[in-house]
Design a protein around this motif. Structure first.
Motif, PDB file in Angstrom:
ATOM      1  N   SER A  51      38.118  33.441  -1.349  1.00 41.77           N
ATOM      2  CA  SER A  51      36.852  33.894  -1.922  1.00 41.77           C
ATOM      3  C   SER A  51      36.510  35.267  -1.362  1.00 41.77           C
ATOM      4  CB  SER A  51      35.725  32.903  -1.601  1.00 41.77           C
ATOM      5  OG  SER A  51      35.567  32.761  -0.206  1.00 41.77           O
ATOM      6  N   GLU A  52      35.555  35.926  -1.995  1.00 40.25           N
ATOM      7  CA  GLU A  52      35.173  37.271  -1.564  1.00 40.25           C
ATOM      8  C   GLU A  52      34.524  37.264  -0.196  1.00 40.25           C
ATOM      9  OE1 GLU A  52      32.812  39.224  -4.470  1.00 40.25           O
ATOM     10  OE2 GLU A  52      34.369  39.190  -6.010  1.00 40.25           O
ATOM     11  N   ARG A  53      33.888  36.166   0.178  1.00 36.19           N
ATOM     12  CA  ARG A  53      33.277  36.046   1.500  1.00 36.19           C
ATOM     13  C   ARG A  53      33.205  34.576   1.849  1.00 36.19           C
ATOM     14  NH1 ARG A  53      30.534  38.690   5.249  1.00 36.19           N
ATOM     15  NH2 ARG A  53      30.629  40.652   4.094  1.00 36.19           N
ATOM     16  N   ILE A  54      33.552  34.227   3.095  1.00 30.92           N
ATOM     17  CA  ILE A  54      33.457  32.822   3.482  1.00 30.92           C
ATOM     18  C   ILE A  54      32.390  32.585   4.551  1.00 30.92           C
ATOM     19  CG2 ILE A  54      35.846  32.364   2.838  1.00 30.92           C
ATOM     20  CD1 ILE A  54      36.599  32.288   5.763  1.00 30.92           C
ATOM     21  N   TRP A  55      31.895  33.641   5.196  1.00 33.17           N
ATOM     22  CA  TRP A  55      30.813  33.488   6.167  1.00 33.17           C
ATOM     23  C   TRP A  55      29.551  34.171   5.632  1.00 33.17           C
ATOM     24  CZ3 TRP A  55      33.023  29.842   8.507  1.00 33.17           C
ATOM     25  CH2 TRP A  55      34.334  29.920   8.973  1.00 33.17           C
ATOM     26  N   SER A  56      28.449  33.957   6.300  1.00 35.07           N
ATOM     27  CA  SER A  56      27.155  34.434   5.794  1.00 35.07           C
ATOM     28  C   SER A  56      26.965  35.935   5.946  1.00 35.07           C
ATOM     29  CB  SER A  56      26.017  33.722   6.534  1.00 35.07           C
ATOM     30  OG  SER A  56      25.960  34.153   7.898  1.00 35.07           O
ATOM     31  N   GLY A  57      27.687  36.549   6.874  1.00 33.96           N
ATOM     32  CA  GLY A  57      27.453  37.955   7.179  1.00 33.96           C
ATOM     33  C   GLY A  57      26.399  38.158   8.255  1.00 33.96           C
ATOM     34  N   GLU A  58      25.694  37.096   8.614  1.00 29.80           N
ATOM     35  CA  GLU A  58      24.678  37.157   9.665  1.00 29.80           C
ATOM     36  C   GLU A  58      25.321  36.904  11.029  1.00 29.80           C
ATOM     37  OE1 GLU A  58      21.508  38.024   9.159  1.00 29.80           O
ATOM     38  OE2 GLU A  58      22.075  38.311   7.057  1.00 29.80           O
ATOM     39  N   PRO A  59      24.742  37.442  12.108  1.00 28.10           N
ATOM     40  CA  PRO A  59      25.295  37.175  13.443  1.00 28.10           C
ATOM     41  C   PRO A  59      25.076  35.728  13.837  1.00 28.10           C
ATOM     42  CG  PRO A  59      23.193  38.302  13.624  1.00 28.10           C
ATOM     43  CD  PRO A  59      23.542  38.301  12.157  1.00 28.10           C
ATOM     44  N   ASN A  60      25.922  35.230  14.714  1.00 24.76           N
ATOM     45  CA  ASN A  60      25.746  33.868  15.207  1.00 24.76           C
ATOM     46  C   ASN A  60      24.469  33.754  16.028  1.00 24.76           C
ATOM     47  OD1 ASN A  60      28.131  32.268  14.365  1.00 24.76           O
ATOM     48  ND2 ASN A  60      29.244  33.900  15.408  1.00 24.76           N
ATOM     49  N   ALA A  61      23.740  32.669  15.798  1.00 23.07           N
ATOM     50  CA  ALA A  61      22.434  32.496  16.437  1.00 23.07           C
ATOM     51  C   ALA A  61      22.536  32.515  17.960  1.00 23.07           C
ATOM     52  CB  ALA A  61      21.796  31.188  15.967  1.00 23.07           C
ATOM     53  N   ALA A  62      23.591  31.918  18.500  1.00 20.47           N
ATOM     54  CA  ALA A  62      23.734  31.876  19.959  1.00 20.47           C
ATOM     55  C   ALA A  62      23.961  33.273  20.527  1.00 20.47           C
ATOM     56  CB  ALA A  62      24.878  30.948  20.352  1.00 20.47           C
ATOM     57  N   LEU A  63      24.709  34.100  19.812  1.00 12.99           N
ATOM     58  CA  LEU A  63      24.916  35.478  20.267  1.00 12.99           C
ATOM     59  C   LEU A  63      23.590  36.229  20.305  1.00 12.99           C
ATOM     60  CD1 LEU A  63      27.014  37.828  20.883  1.00 12.99           C
ATOM     61  CD2 LEU A  63      26.785  38.388  18.454  1.00 12.99           C
ATOM     62  N   VAL A  64      22.802  36.102  19.260  1.00 14.26           N
ATOM     63  CA  VAL A  64      21.504  36.777  19.202  1.00 14.26           C
ATOM     64  C   VAL A  64      20.622  36.319  20.358  1.00 14.26           C
ATOM     65  CG1 VAL A  64      19.409  37.079  17.833  1.00 14.26           C
ATOM     66  CG2 VAL A  64      21.645  37.085  16.707  1.00 14.26           C
ATOM     67  N   ALA A  65      20.597  35.007  20.608  1.00 16.22           N
ATOM     68  CA  ALA A  65      19.738  34.468  21.662  1.00 16.22           C
ATOM     69  C   ALA A  65      20.178  34.910  23.053  1.00 16.22           C
ATOM     70  CB  ALA A  65      19.727  32.937  21.583  1.00 16.22           C
ATOM     71  N   GLU A  66      21.480  34.976  23.285  1.00 17.19           N
ATOM     72  CA  GLU A  66      21.989  35.234  24.629  1.00 17.19           C
ATOM     73  C   GLU A  66      22.194  36.711  24.944  1.00 17.19           C
ATOM     74  OE1 GLU A  66      22.103  32.992  26.855  1.00 17.19           O
ATOM     75  OE2 GLU A  66      21.689  31.330  25.487  1.00 17.19           O
ATOM     76  N   GLU A  77      34.642  38.236   9.439  1.00 17.72           N
ATOM     77  CA  GLU A  77      34.202  39.295   8.526  1.00 17.72           C
ATOM     78  C   GLU A  77      33.216  40.277   9.159  1.00 17.72           C
ATOM     79  OE1 GLU A  77      34.710  36.758   4.381  1.00 17.72           O
ATOM     80  OE2 GLU A  77      33.050  36.307   5.754  1.00 17.72           O
ATOM     81  N   GLY A  78      33.003  40.131  10.475  1.00 17.72           N
ATOM     82  CA  GLY A  78      32.300  41.177  11.214  1.00 17.72           C
ATOM     83  C   GLY A  78      30.814  41.028  11.400  1.00 17.72           C
ATOM     84  N   GLY A  79      30.246  39.865  11.114  1.00 17.68           N
ATOM     85  CA  GLY A  79      28.800  39.703  11.274  1.00 17.68           C
ATOM     86  C   GLY A  79      28.312  39.990  12.680  1.00 17.68           C
ATOM     87  N   ASP A  80      28.993  39.450  13.689  1.00 15.33           N
ATOM     88  CA  ASP A  80      28.593  39.687  15.080  1.00 15.33           C
ATOM     89  C   ASP A  80      28.848  41.133  15.487  1.00 15.33           C
ATOM     90  OD1 ASP A  80      27.922  37.036  15.231  1.00 15.33           O
ATOM     91  OD2 ASP A  80      29.487  36.482  16.650  1.00 15.33           O
ATOM     92  N   ALA A  81      30.005  41.668  15.106  1.00 20.11           N
ATOM     93  CA  ALA A  81      30.371  43.028  15.502  1.00 20.11           C
ATOM     94  C   ALA A  81      29.365  44.042  14.960  1.00 20.11           C
ATOM     95  CB  ALA A  81      31.777  43.360  15.013  1.00 20.11           C
TER      96      ALA A  81
END
Length: 212
Positions: A25-40, A56-60
């Motif tokens: 598919s064109e995208r398999i993840w949301s594109g948003e950063p992982n919640a735990a990364l944002v929190a920590e 697909e680079g959401g965290d990066a």
């Protein structure tokens, strides 16, 4: 379906599996950063970061937008191209360096202020514990190691997914074999999170350590 191994053909390599998965598919993840990364990491002073299994680079992209210089690593070139495209759209292409590595065979050199391994799981054979120990060796003095994984399997997962080992936070710490005098454990817990999709999970295993 025949169980004849010859009829089934050779088992795909890790790279083949993930290239095929991303091509589905064109995208398999949301594109948003992982919640735990944002929190920590949200309040941490930016520096250099190593994002293992960046997908697909959401965290990066999230890290780069906050001033981090990110080395984003994945086994799939399809995923890395999507990460590059996402970084370009967000105006942070100059702060995201994508590199293809099969972490079972090769690893980025250098040291980093943050090494993040979020959901580094695979149905294919992967020496996860060895990879995470190598990841710890890349953390600079004063830097952080963040290991986030699924905390248990969802009931709707296929049998192959149910066979993927999902260690608890204490098991992650034990497998890392890190000298206590050199590391401070800042987080080792399971954390509930909002159920985002039919393929998602309700809880994460979060391990966060600082190198002294």
């Amino acid at each position: 379906m025949s169980e004849d191994t010859h009829a089934a053909g050779p088992r795909p390599t890790g790279r083949e599996y993930w290239e095929d998965r991303y091509r589905e598919s064109e995208r398999i993840w949301s594109g948003e950063p992982n919640a735990a990364l944002v929190a920590e990491v949200g309040g941490v002073q930016p520096g250099t970061a190593l994002d293992l299994g960046c997908g697909e680079g959401g965290d990066a992209v999230w890290l780069a937008r906050r001033g981090w210089r990110v080395t984003a690593v994945d086994i799939s070139e399809v995923a890395l191209q999507r990460a590059r495209d996402g970084a370009a759209r967000s105006g942070v292409a100059d702060r995201v360096d994508t590199r293809r590595h099969d972490l079972a065979e090769s690893f980025p050199q250098g040291s980093f202020d943050l090494v993040s391994a979020c959901f580094l799981h695979s149905r294919e054979d992967m020496p996860r514990e060895r990879i995470l120990r190598t990841a710890a060796s890349r953390v600079a003095p004063g830097g952080l190691l963040l290991v986030v994984g699924h905390a248990g399997h969802a009931h709707w997962e296929q049998e192959a997914e149910q066979q993927v080992a999902l260690p608890t936070p204490p098991q992650v710490l034990e497998a890392l074999h890190l000298p206590q005098q050199e590391w401070q454990v800042q987080r080792a817990e399971e954390r509930e999170r909002e159920h985002a999709s039919a393929g998602g999970h309700h809880a994460d295993s979060v391990v966060k350590l600082r190198r002294r």
